[in-house]
Design an enzyme around this catalytic site. Structure first.
Site, short mmCIF file in Angstrom:
data_model
loop_
_atom_site.label_atom_id
_atom_site.label_comp_id
_atom_site.label_asym_id
_atom_site.label_seq_id
_atom_site.Cartn_x
_atom_site.Cartn_y
_atom_site.Cartn_z
N VAL A 46 0.84 -1.18 0.00
CA VAL A 46 0.00 0.00 0.00
C VAL A 46 0.89 1.25 0.00
O VAL A 46 1.85 1.34 0.76
CB VAL A 46 -0.94 0.00 1.22
CG1 VAL A 46 -1.75 1.29 1.28
CG2 VAL A 46 -1.87 -1.20 1.16
N CYS A 141 -3.07 -9.74 4.65
CA CYS A 141 -2.80 -8.46 5.31
C CYS A 141 -3.38 -8.48 6.72
O CYS A 141 -4.59 -8.67 6.89
CB CYS A 141 -3.39 -7.31 4.50
SG CYS A 141 -3.11 -5.70 5.27
#
Length: 483
Positions: A46, A141
Site C-alpha cells: 500500500v 494483510c
C-alpha cells in the site's frame, strides 16, 4: 421517418485540438503458472507499490509486479481516465487517483484485490481486467483496515469464504486473466496444508505464501523453513500451480538462497524493494540520493503522480553508501521532507527529464522481446550528465549546511578534505564499485556487547576500596580508546 429509409447518422463530434497519445502496449500471451516461476517479484505494498516504483522494478529485473491492495467497493466507484499525453490510466476518486497504471506494464501487472464478498470481488475485477494480466486475492494483510471488514488475513479463519471468492473469480473472469492468492502461514502446519489444498483446487495459477503467521510482526524472522513442505505438498497434488515465497528476501542474490532452501518457484520482495526498487538487479544501485532519487522524482512528475505519494515513497528510499558524505545524503532527505511540491526540488533534480526516464524504462521492458523473464545483468549506474548535475546540486546544498556547523564542530581543513573526496569519488564510474555486504557502527553503545568485563581480573575496584572515583566513560570516549 419514411418507411424503407434509414435515419441519418448523428454527426460526429468535433475533433479535439489535443490529439491523444499513441497507446503504448506490449502484446504478450496470457499468464500461465510458468510465468510465475524462476523470477523475483515486487510484492503488493500500500502506497509504496505505486506506478513509478513498479516501472523502476520492471526496469531493474522484476519479472512480475503486484499493485497495492485495492478494496473492491472503492474501485467500483472510481472513474477511469486516460492521460492523452503520457498514456497513464487513472482510476479517479473524489480528489485524486486511487490507482494508476500504464499499458506498458500490463503484461507483468497483477492487481491485488481486498474483498470479503464473491460478487463484489468479481465486479471489481471486471472493472480493471482490461488494464491488468492477473487478479490476486489478498488473504494475508493483518492490518485493521483490511481485517475489520473480513478481508485480508481474516479470510484465513474463514476458508469457505476465501475459496468461494477465488472460485467466483475463476468462473466469471475470462480465461486470459490469471487468478492467484496470497496467504500467510497458519499457526500449525497441518492447518496450513489443509488450506493450501483447498486454494489449489479452486483453479488458481499461483499461490504466494508469506512465511509469517497473522500475529507475527515484520521484525520477527520469517518461518522460511516451513515452506519446503508446502512446496512439496502442492507438487504432490498434481496441480500446475506455482508457489512464491515472501518474507525476508532482500535481493536478487538472496532469492537464490531462499529458492534453494525452500524449493519455491520464485521469491517476492517487499520491504527491501520499498527501500530500494533496484534490488531486483544483480547489482542494485548504491548512493540512492544521487543515483536514483532524482530519476524517480523526475519520472513521478512526468507521469503526474500525486506529490504526496511521491514524497512518501522517496522518503522511504535508503541503501548502502560508497561515495559522497553524510551532508550530501542528508541534504536530499531534508529537501524532500520539507518540500510541498515538485517545484521545491527544482535545484536538486532539474532538469525535468521525466520523459527520457520513461523512455529508458520502456526500452528496458521492450528488450524482453515477448519473454516475461528479464535478462539479468550487472547494471550498476554510471553517473549520467543529469545525475552528475544532481550530485553537484546536492553537494552545493550540503555545503551550505556544512558551513553552518563548521564554526561549532568541524575545522575548515576537514571540510575541504571532505569536499575533495566527494568530488573525486563522484567522478568515478560506479559500475566498478561493489555494494558492501555489511557495515557496522563503530559506536560501542550500538554493538550489543555483553555488559560484563572480558576478563574477571579487570573488574574495576570499587571507589570505597581504592579511594578514587573514576568517571564512567561515554560511548564516544570508549570508541576513541579502542581506536
Amino acid at each position: 421517418m419514411t418507411p424503407g429509409k434509414l435515419a441519418r447518422r448523428a454527426p460526429s463530434p468535433a475533433a479535439s485540438d489535443t490529439r491523444a497519445a499513441k497507446r503504448r502496449k506490449l502484446e504478450y500471451p496470457p499468464l500461465t503458472p510458468d510465468d510465475y516461476r524462476n523470477g523475483v517479484m515486487l510484492a503488493p505494498m500500500v502506497r509504496s507499490g505505486a506506478l513509478p516504483t513498479r516501472l523502476f522494478a520492471l526496469k531493474h529485473g522484476a519479472k512480475l509486479v503486484w499493485g497495492p491492495e485495492m478494496v473492491d467497493k472503492a474501485i467500483l466507484h472510481a472513474e477511469r481516465v486516460v492521460d492523452p499525453t503520457t498514456g497513464v490510466v487513472s482510476y479517479m476518486g473524489v480528489s485524486k487517483a486511487m490507482w494508476t497504471t500504464h499499458p506498458i506494464e500490463k503484461p507483468f501487472l497483477i492487481y491485488q484485490i481486498g474483498s470479503a464478498d464473491p460478487d463484489l470481488a468479481v465486479q471489481a475485477a471486471k472493472k480493471v481486467m482490461n488494464d491488468v494480466s492477473g487478479i490476486d486475492l489478498n488473504c494475508g494483510c493483518p492490518k485493521p483496515f483490511s481485517t475489520h471488514a473480513g478481508m485480508g488475513a481474516a479470510l484465513l479463519t474463514n476458508p469457505d469464504l476465501l475459496c468461494s471468492i477465488l472460485t467466483a473469480l475463476r468462473e466469471n473472469l475470462p480465461p486470459e486473466i490469471s487468478v492467484s492468492a496470497k496467504i500467510r502461514l497458519l499457526p500449525t502446519q497441518e492447518d496450513t496444508l489443509k488450506l493450501v489444498e483447498r486454494i489449489v483446487n479452486t483453479g488458481v495459477n499461483c499461490l504466494t505464501v508469506h512465511c509469517r503467521t497473522r500475529n507475527m510482526r515484520p521484525r520477527e524472522r520469517a518461518l522460511v523453513g516451513r515452506l519446503e513442505e508446502i512446496v512439496k505438498f502442492v507438487k504432490g497434488l498434481g496441480k500446475d500451480v506455482a508457489v512464491i515465497e515472501n518474507g525476508d528476501c532482500v535481493s536478487y542474490e538472496d532469492s537464490k538462497r531462499i529458492r534453494k532452501l525452500t524449493g519455491a518457484d520464485s521469491c517476492m520482495i517487499a520491504t527491501a524493494a520499498e527501500a530500494n526498487p533496484t534490488v531486483f538487479s544483480a547489482q542494485p544501485y548504491i548512493d540512492l540520493e544521487t543515483t536514483f532519487v532524482p530519476s524517480y522524482v523526475r519520472l513521478c512528475k512526468y507521469l503526474n503522480n500525486h506529490w504526496s505519494g511521491t514524497k512518501f515513497c522517496s522518503s522511504q528510499f535508503r541503501g548502502e553508501h560508497v561515495s559522497g558524505n553524510k551532508s550530501t545524503q542528508t541534504a536530499m532527505k531534508n529537501a524532500i521532507a520539507q518540500a510541498k511540491s515538485y517545484d521545491d526540488l527544482e535545484k536538486l533534480v532539474s532538469p525535468w527529464t521525466g520523459e527520457r526516464e520513461f523512455e529508458e524504462i520502456v526500452s528496458a521492458i521492450e528488450a524482453r522481446d515477448r519473454d516475461r523473464q528479464p535478462k539479468i545483468e550487472d547494471d550498476a549506474p554510471a553517473l549520467s550528465e543529469a545525475t552528475s548535475s544532481c550530485t553537484a546540486a546536492a553537494a552545493a546544498v550540503a555545503a551550505e549546511t556544512a558551513k553552518a556547523t563548521e564554526r561549532e564542530n568541524s575545522p575548515a581543513a576537514s571540510e575541504g578534505a571532505e569536499s575533495a573526496t566527494l568530488s573525486t569519488v563522484s567522478s568515478q564510474d560506479l559500475s566498478t564499485v561493489k555494494t558492501p555486504v555489511q557495515s557496522h557502527s563503530p559506536d560501542l553503545s550500538l554493538l550489543r556487547a555483553p555488559l560484563v568485563p572480558a576478563n574477571e581480573l579487570r573488574i574495576p575496584v570499587p571507589a570505597a576500596v581504592s579511594g578514587e572515583d573514576v568517571p564512567t566513560p561515554t560511548p564516544s570516549q570508549q570508541s576513541a580508546e579502542v581506536a
